[in-house]
Design an enzyme around this catalytic site. Structure first.
Site, PDB file in Angstrom:
ATOM      1  N   SER A 280       0.848  -1.197   0.000  1.00 45.76           N
ATOM      2  CA  SER A 280       0.000   0.000   0.000  1.00 45.76           C
ATOM      3  C   SER A 280       0.889   1.254   0.000  1.00 45.76           C
ATOM      4  O   SER A 280       1.678   1.454  -0.920  1.00 45.76           O
ATOM      5  CB  SER A 280      -0.947  -0.046   1.193  1.00 45.76           C
ATOM      6  OG  SER A 280      -1.958   0.925   1.090  1.00 45.76           O
ATOM      7  N   ASP A 374      -9.303  -4.108  -5.879  1.00 49.85           N
ATOM      8  CA  ASP A 374      -8.800  -3.192  -4.844  1.00 49.85           C
ATOM      9  C   ASP A 374      -9.681  -1.945  -4.800  1.00 49.85           C
ATOM     10  O   ASP A 374      -9.786  -1.206  -5.782  1.00 49.85           O
ATOM     11  CB  ASP A 374      -7.352  -2.816  -5.166  1.00 49.85           C
ATOM     12  CG  ASP A 374      -6.706  -1.951  -4.104  1.00 49.85           C
ATOM     13  OD1 ASP A 374      -7.406  -1.486  -3.196  1.00 49.85           O
ATOM     14  OD2 ASP A 374      -5.475  -1.749  -4.199  1.00 49.85           O
ATOM     15  N   HIS A 408      -7.728  -5.066  -1.620  1.00 50.90           N
ATOM     16  CA  HIS A 408      -6.559  -4.274  -1.232  1.00 50.90           C
ATOM     17  C   HIS A 408      -5.591  -5.080  -0.374  1.00 50.90           C
ATOM     18  O   HIS A 408      -4.372  -4.903  -0.469  1.00 50.90           O
ATOM     19  CB  HIS A 408      -6.994  -3.017  -0.483  1.00 50.90           C
ATOM     20  CG  HIS A 408      -5.870  -2.063  -0.216  1.00 50.90           C
ATOM     21  ND1 HIS A 408      -5.176  -1.434  -1.232  1.00 50.90           N
ATOM     22  CD2 HIS A 408      -5.296  -1.651   0.947  1.00 50.90           C
ATOM     23  CE1 HIS A 408      -4.237  -0.657  -0.708  1.00 50.90           C
ATOM     24  NE2 HIS A 408      -4.283  -0.778   0.607  1.00 50.90           N
TER      25      HIS A 408
END
Length: 461
Positions: A280, A374, A408
C-alpha cells in the site's frame, strides 16, 4: 446496496481464474497416528477412536502448507471439521467445513472435497485456515509478537447439522512466524526504528527492507516470514512508533535512505544492492526509493500507488506533493461503510503531474502486484499504466501480476480474508474489496512470486 454486496459483485471475475501453481499439502501417508512421534493425540468419543493427524505434526510456519487428516471414522461417515484460534487480543476466529470420510474411514483434506454448507466447499486442503473469520465484525488477524505462535484448535464433530454434533476428536497445532535459528534484532541506529531478522546459516544473506502501509507502528509479520526463506529482512517503522513522529504532515526520504545504508553496511547482509517490499503506502515509498536512491536492486510493490500519496515526500531540495484525494467522491452504503475507490486523482491524465514517481529513473527490477478488486487504491490501473509508461520510455525492468477477485489486502499465504476495514485517511470503515476463495489463491501465488523474484535478483547464483 450494502458493502458486502459490492464485495461479491466485484469478484465475479473469479469465474475466469487461471489454474495457478500454489503451495498445497501432499496427501498424508496411510499410517496409524500412533506410529508418528509428536502427533497431538485427539480424544476419541466412540468405540473406535477418531484421531486427527497433522503434517508437520505439532508446529508449522504460518506460510507453510499444513496437511490435515482424520482416521478412525466410519465408512463414508459425515462429519463437520471446525477450526478456531484466538489472536493476541483474545478475539476468536472460526471456520467450519462439512466432509464425508472415504470407504476406509479416512478423511484426508488433500483428497476429500468439502461439501456445500460450510465456510467453503471443494478440494481446499488449507480452507480451514484461510476461511477463518472473526466473531467480532471487521476485525483483522494481525500478529504483533512474532516470537509466539498462533494456536490452531481443530475439532471433529459428528454429522452435518446446523447445531454441533457429538465431539469425536480434537487437537491443537502451532502456526509459527519464526523458523528455529532465525534471530530477531531490535534496531535503534541513528533515527532508524526497526527490527532486523537474520536467517540461520552461512552469512552474508540477501537483504530486504519491508515497509508497511498507513496506520503507523512496526509490522513484523512479513519480515519474519521472509527471513525463514533466507533473507536478512528489516521491518521498518516510519511514524507512530516510539520516538518517531506521531502525526506527520510530510515524510523525508533521507530516513529511508538511512535504513538502506544500514543494511548495506551490515556484515550479515550481502551487497551490492538490496530489495524492497512495500505494501500500500509502503509501495509508493519503495518505488520512490528506487527512483531517487542508489543500490536498490529489486522492488516488489503490493497494491501500491505509483505516485506519492497521503503525505508529501521531501528529499534534499525536492518536495513531491501527494496526490489529491477527493472526499466528495466517496460513496456511502446503507451500512455506513465507505467505498473510496474513486477518490484518488489520476496522475497519468495530467501531463507533468508532480506527484507521479519518475519510475524511469529506477534501475531496479520492479514487480507490481495488484488486486483487480482493490477498492482503496486503483492498483490494477496504476500497475498497467506504469507498465505502459515504462515501456514507452524503453524500460524493460518491470513486470505486473494482476489478481482477479483480490482486494486491497494481499497478505502472506493462508491469512484470513479481510474485505472491510478502517480507511487509513478517512478513519472510517471502508470496502477493501475481494472475494474469499479468489483472495486465498492470490495470496498464496503472490507470495511464491515475491520469494522467487527476490531470490532471482538478490542472489549471485
Amino acid at each position: 446496496m450494502t458493502a458486502f454486496t459490492v464485495c461479491r459483485q466485484g469478484s465475479r471475475c473469479w469465474q475466469r481464474w487461471l489454474s495457478w501453481p500454489s503451495p498445497a499439502p501432499q496427501p498424508l501417508q496411510h499410517r496409524s497416528a500412533l506410529q508418528i512421534p509428536g502427533v497431538p493425540t485427539a480424544r476419541g468419543l466412540t468405540s473406535k477412536a477418531a484421531t486427527i493427524r497433522f503434517s508437520p505434526a505439532s508446529r508449522s510456519l504460518f506460510d507453510e502448507p499444513l496437511g490435515i487428516a482424520v482416521q478412525g471414522l466410519g465408512p463414508r461417515q459425515d462429519v463437520t471439521l471446525r477450526a478456531s484460534l484466538r489472536d493476541e487480543a483474545g478475539e476468536l476466529f472460526e471456520a467450519h467445513a462439512r466432509y464425508r470420510a472415504a470407504d476406509d474411514g479416512e478423511l484426508d483434506l488433500a483428497r476429500c472435497p468439502a461439501l456445500p454448507g460450510g465456510s467453503f466447499s471443494g478440494l481446499e486442503p488449507m480452507g480451514l485456515l484461510w476461511a477463518l473469520q472473526p466473531r467480532k465484525a471487521f476485525w483483522r488477524l494481525v500478529k504483533k509478537d512474532v516470537q509466539t505462535p498462533f494456536r490452531l484448535q481443530l475439532e471433529v464433530l459428528e454429522g452435518h447439522g446446523d447445531d454441533p454434533g457429538r465431539l469425536l476428536a480434537q487437537a491443537q497445532h502451532e502456526r509459527a512466524f519464526l523458523r528455529d535459528g532465525v534471530r530477531r534484532v531490535p534496531v535503534r541506529e541513528g533515527r532508524i526504528r526497526a527490527t532486523l531478522f537474520l536467517p540461520p546459516g552461512q552469512a552474508p544473506f540477501p537483504g530486504v527492507v519491508d515497509i508497511d502501509g498507513l496506520g503507523g507502528g512496526l509490522c513484523e509479520r512479513r519480515a519474519s516470514l521472509l527471513a525463514n526463506h533466507g533473507f536478512a529482512t528489516l521491518a521498518l517503522a516510519y511514524y507512530q512508533y516510539e520516538d518517531l513522529i506521531q502525526k506527520p504532515d510530510k515524510l523525508h526520504l533521507e530516513y529511508f535512505e538511512e535504513a538502506v545504508n544500514y543494511m548495506l553496511q551490515h556484515t550479515q547482509v550481502k551487497g551490492p544492492g538490496i530489495g524492497l517490499l512495500g505494501y500500500s503506502k509502503g509501495g509508493d515509498l519503495s518505488l520512490a526509493m528506487a527512483a531517487f536512491l542508489k543500490n536498490i536492486t529489486a522492488v516488489a510493490s503490493i497494491n501500491g500507488p505509483v505516485a506519492i500519496t497521503a503525505f508529501p515526500l521531501c528529499y534534499k531540495d525536492k518536495r513531491i506533493p501527494s496526490l489529491f484525494c477527493d472526499e466528495k467522491r466517496v460513496k456511502v452504503y446503507d451500512d455506513n461503510i465507505l467505498d473510496c475507490s474513486d477518490t484518488i486523482s489520476d496522475p497519468f491524465k495530467a501531463p507533468g503531474n508532480q506527484s507521479l514517481i519518475p519510475l524511469e529513473k529506477a534501475e531496479a527490477h520492479l514487480l507490481l502486484i495488484a488486486g483487480q478488486d482493490d477498492r482503496i487504491v486503483n492498483s490494477k490501473y496504476f500497475a498497467t499504466e506504469a507498465f505502459k509508461y515504462l515501456q514507452a520510455r524503453g524500460k524493460e525492468n518491470v513486470q505486473t501480476l494482476i489478481y482477479p477477485g483480490a482486494g486491497h489486502c494481499i497478505d502472506p499465504p493462508f491469512s484470513p480474508f479481510y474485505p472491510i476495514g478502517n480507511h487509513p485517511i478517512f478513519h472510517k470503515r471502508a470496502v477493501l474489496g475481494g472475494e474469499l476463495t479468489a483472495y486465498s489463491k492470490a495470496q498464496a501465488h503472490a507470495w511464491l512470486q515475491i520469494l522467487a523474484f527476490f531470490h532471482k535478483h538478490l542472489n549471485d547464483k
